[in-house]
Motif scaffolding. Structure first.
Motif, PDB file in Angstrom:
ATOM      1  N   HIS A 215       0.855  -1.189   0.000  1.00  0.00           N
ATOM      2  CA  HIS A 215       0.000   0.000   0.000  1.00  0.00           C
ATOM      3  C   HIS A 215       0.886   1.232   0.000  1.00  0.00           C
ATOM      4  O   HIS A 215       1.892   1.307   0.704  1.00  0.00           O
ATOM      5  N   ASN A 216       0.516   2.203  -0.831  1.00  0.00           N
ATOM      6  CA  ASN A 216       1.216   3.474  -0.858  1.00  0.00           C
ATOM      7  C   ASN A 216       0.931   4.269   0.415  1.00  0.00           C
ATOM      8  O   ASN A 216       0.017   3.950   1.184  1.00  0.00           O
ATOM      9  N   GLN A 217       1.708   5.320   0.625  1.00  0.00           N
ATOM     10  CA  GLN A 217       1.505   6.145   1.807  1.00  0.00           C
ATOM     11  C   GLN A 217       0.116   6.753   1.824  1.00  0.00           C
ATOM     12  O   GLN A 217      -0.480   6.936   2.896  1.00  0.00           O
ATOM     13  N   ASP A 218      -0.451   7.051   0.650  1.00  0.00           N
ATOM     14  CA  ASP A 218      -1.797   7.619   0.602  1.00  0.00           C
ATOM     15  C   ASP A 218      -2.885   6.547   0.647  1.00  0.00           C
ATOM     16  O   ASP A 218      -4.066   6.855   0.474  1.00  0.00           O
ATOM     17  N   GLY A 219      -2.502   5.283   0.865  1.00  0.00           N
ATOM     18  CA  GLY A 219      -3.459   4.196   1.032  1.00  0.00           C
ATOM     19  C   GLY A 219      -3.751   3.398  -0.223  1.00  0.00           C
ATOM     20  O   GLY A 219      -4.333   2.310  -0.138  1.00  0.00           O
ATOM     21  N   ARG A 220      -3.396   3.903  -1.402  1.00  0.00           N
ATOM     22  CA  ARG A 220      -3.681   3.184  -2.638  1.00  0.00           C
ATOM     23  C   ARG A 220      -2.907   1.871  -2.695  1.00  0.00           C
ATOM     24  O   ARG A 220      -1.706   1.844  -2.440  1.00  0.00           O
ATOM     25  N   LEU A 221      -3.605   0.798  -3.044  1.00  0.00           N
ATOM     26  CA  LEU A 221      -2.962  -0.501  -3.168  1.00  0.00           C
ATOM     27  C   LEU A 221      -2.154  -0.575  -4.453  1.00  0.00           C
ATOM     28  O   LEU A 221      -2.480   0.069  -5.455  1.00  0.00           O
ATOM     29  N   GLU A 222      -1.085  -1.367  -4.418  1.00  0.00           N
ATOM     30  CA  GLU A 222      -0.253  -1.584  -5.593  1.00  0.00           C
ATOM     31  C   GLU A 222       0.093  -3.067  -5.659  1.00  0.00           C
ATOM     32  O   GLU A 222       0.440  -3.683  -4.644  1.00  0.00           O
TER      33      GLU A 222
END
Length: 530
Positions: free
Chosen positions: A398-405
């Motif tokens: 998960h990115n710092q802004d919450g978006r999954l990758e």
């Protein structure tokens, strides 16, 4: 399969590395030291030689933070400004970000003016400067949200503000951006003090595989590896510290493993092979373990994650589909096995958690890639959705802004796909990297994702050039192996475990931009993993 270079070659490479160790990507990048998976302890740096970098804690690593002060961000974190400035009126209260011990409370006429430093149970340190009044002294114990000072403009300052600095490791000079540090602990800047209850940070699922690692409730890492003779276990003897000897546990030989924390902090380990599915669990947080108990029939792979209410949920793939089973209450009993409506047969499975706390499952086999997700926190599940074509292995983060990758490997290398919004995804993008590799990922202390890949001939890694940002180029990380997993120490340093048929090796960050060489844990090889 390559098991390592000669000792002379290793020494030559290490010598060149040590003479060119100036970071190339300033503060936000980790520099990869060229290293190899060595063939035995004669060429491995002893694990005990690593200095512990934080105090042993009797609490869980990480914490729910408190707002440090009201105000606006007048200056952000940059390579030339190693903290953030929160500006407000003279006398604005300043609060401790988390529980901890005051290690410095003093006066610096040339810089900070009056300043305070607090060591937290996870090994990180927060620093507060330019106050005109200090309310705590060195040696005091403070709690999150406790007032510690009043805002001023002493030292090198042009107006009243709080200079907040976060040290990942004071001893090695590693600091990080306070904004993602606080966001990861439930506080979004700017903030309002006293807005209780403070949100508890999300518990993101640990990576599954033939080697897995997680932190006990007291912050010590534990690692498990599945060899041909069963599962073996080692653990840190202190937080961020040296490792125990390997302990054989029995259990399913050659199994896929998954590990997750119960709501009360007790870790639970799951192991599956083609014949049997078993689990074992800590009898108390950070304590000893139960024996193996039956959990179902055999299958291909497993993953485990914690629901928002703390209940563990397990997914397992087999020759027909993917099934799941879940705790009926936190720390409680288990449901029976239930169908998920399909899913790729004999697939590799991983789980992640969306910013709102919903679990999401991704499953990949040689022909297809699918995912499903909870329709509400602690709730039911969607149907399986197409996510791509088949591949070899996957890792999620998960990115710092919450978006999954999502990252997936195949015969042409590694590809990735990421959320562009909570409900939308990018297309697949070519990523380079080793073909048909085993993958793992871990977030650095400043919130950047770092990906590690290993196949039979090479190990490489790649990282974001900034938080929520694109990636740099793949760089060497060692020779080939069979399995890899990455985790984070309590002080934020990434630690990577790699396997081959001779045993289990690890490599850890020694600073923000430097790595150790590969070594056995405590100079013992552990199980060989084919």
């Amino acid at each position: 399969m390559s098991l390592g270079l000669s000792r002379l070659s290793q020494i030559s490479r290490l010598s060149r590395r040590l003479t060119a160790c100036v970071p190339r990507r300033a503060v936000v990048a980790l520099i990869a030291a060229t290293a190899v998976l060595v063939t035995g302890p004669a060429v491995a740096a002893p694990a005990k030689a690593r200095a512990a970098t934080a105090q042993t804690s009797d609490r869980a690593a990480g914490f729910a933070a408190a707002c440090p002060a009201t105000g606006f961000i007048s200056q952000g974190y940059t390579p030339g400004h190693n903290g953030i400035d929160v500006a407000a009126d003279y006398g604005t209260p300043i609060y401790a970000v988390g529980d901890g011990e005051v290690t410095i409370s003093g006066y610096d006429p040339g810089g900070y003016g009056q300043w305070i430093r607090i060591l937290h149970p996870d090994g990180t340190t927060t620093e507060y400067g330019h106050m005109y009044q200090r309310d705590v002294q060195a040696g005091d114990r403070v709690t999150a949200g406790q007032q510690i000072a009043l805002m001023g403009s002493e030292g090198q300052s042009s107006g009243p503000h709080l200079h907040l600095r976060v040290w990942v490791n004071v001893g090695t000079g590693v600091h990080t951006d306070p904004i993602p540090y606080l966001a990861d602990r439930g506080v979004n800047m700017p903030c309002t003090p006293g807005s209780d209850p403070r949100p508890v940070p999300l518990e993101h699922p640990a990576e599954s595989g033939r080697v897995v690692s997680a932190r006990s409730a007291d912050g010590r890492l534990e690692v498990f590896a599945a060899g041909v003779d069963g599962v073996h276990h080692a653990w840190q003897e202190s937080v961020n510290g040296a490792w125990s000897d390997w302990e054989p546990l029995g259990g399913p030989p050659g199994s896929e493993l998954a590990i997750g924390p119960n709501a009360d902090g007790r870790l639970e380990l799951f192991a599956i092979n083609g014949d049997v599915f078993q689990h074992r669990y800590q009898l108390q947080p950070s304590g000893g373990w139960s024996g193996w108990e039956s959990f179902g029939r055999g299958g291909r792979d497993i993953a485990v994650g914690a629901n928002g209410d703390g209940r563990l949920e397990v997914f397992a793939s087999g020759p027909d589909a993917v099934l799941h089973r879940y705790q009926t209450a936190p720390n409680g009993g288990w449901s029976g096995w239930e169908a998920t409506g399909g899913g790729p047969a004999n697939s590799r499975i991983e789980m992640e958690k969306a910013p709102d706390g919903r679990l999401e499952v991704f499953a990949l086999n040689g022909d297809t890639f699918q995912h499903l997700y909870q329709t509400a926190v602690n709730g039911g599940w969607s149907s399986w959705q197409p996510f791509g074509t088949g591949g070899h292995d996957l890792t999620l983060d998960h990115n710092q802004d919450g978006r999954l990758e999502v990252f997936a490997s195949g015969p042409e290398g590694v590809f990735h796909r990421y959320q562009t919004s909570p409900a939308d995804w990018s297309g697949w993008e070519e990523f380079g990297g080793p073909a048909d590799s085993q993958l793992t990922s871990q977030r650095a202390a400043d919130g950047r994702i770092e990906v590690f890949a290993i196949n039979g001939t090479t190990a490489q890694h790649i990282w974001q050039t900034a938080v929520n940002a694109p990636y740099g180029a793949w760089e060497p990380f060692g020779d080939g192996g069979t399995e890899i997993t990455a985790t984070a120490n309590a002080d934020g340093r990434i630690e990577v475990f790699g396997t081959n048929p001779t045993g289990v090796y690890h490599r850890w960050q020694t600073g923000f931009s430097t790595w150790s060489t590969w070594a056995w844990l405590n100079n013992t090889p552990g199980p060989g993993v084919n």
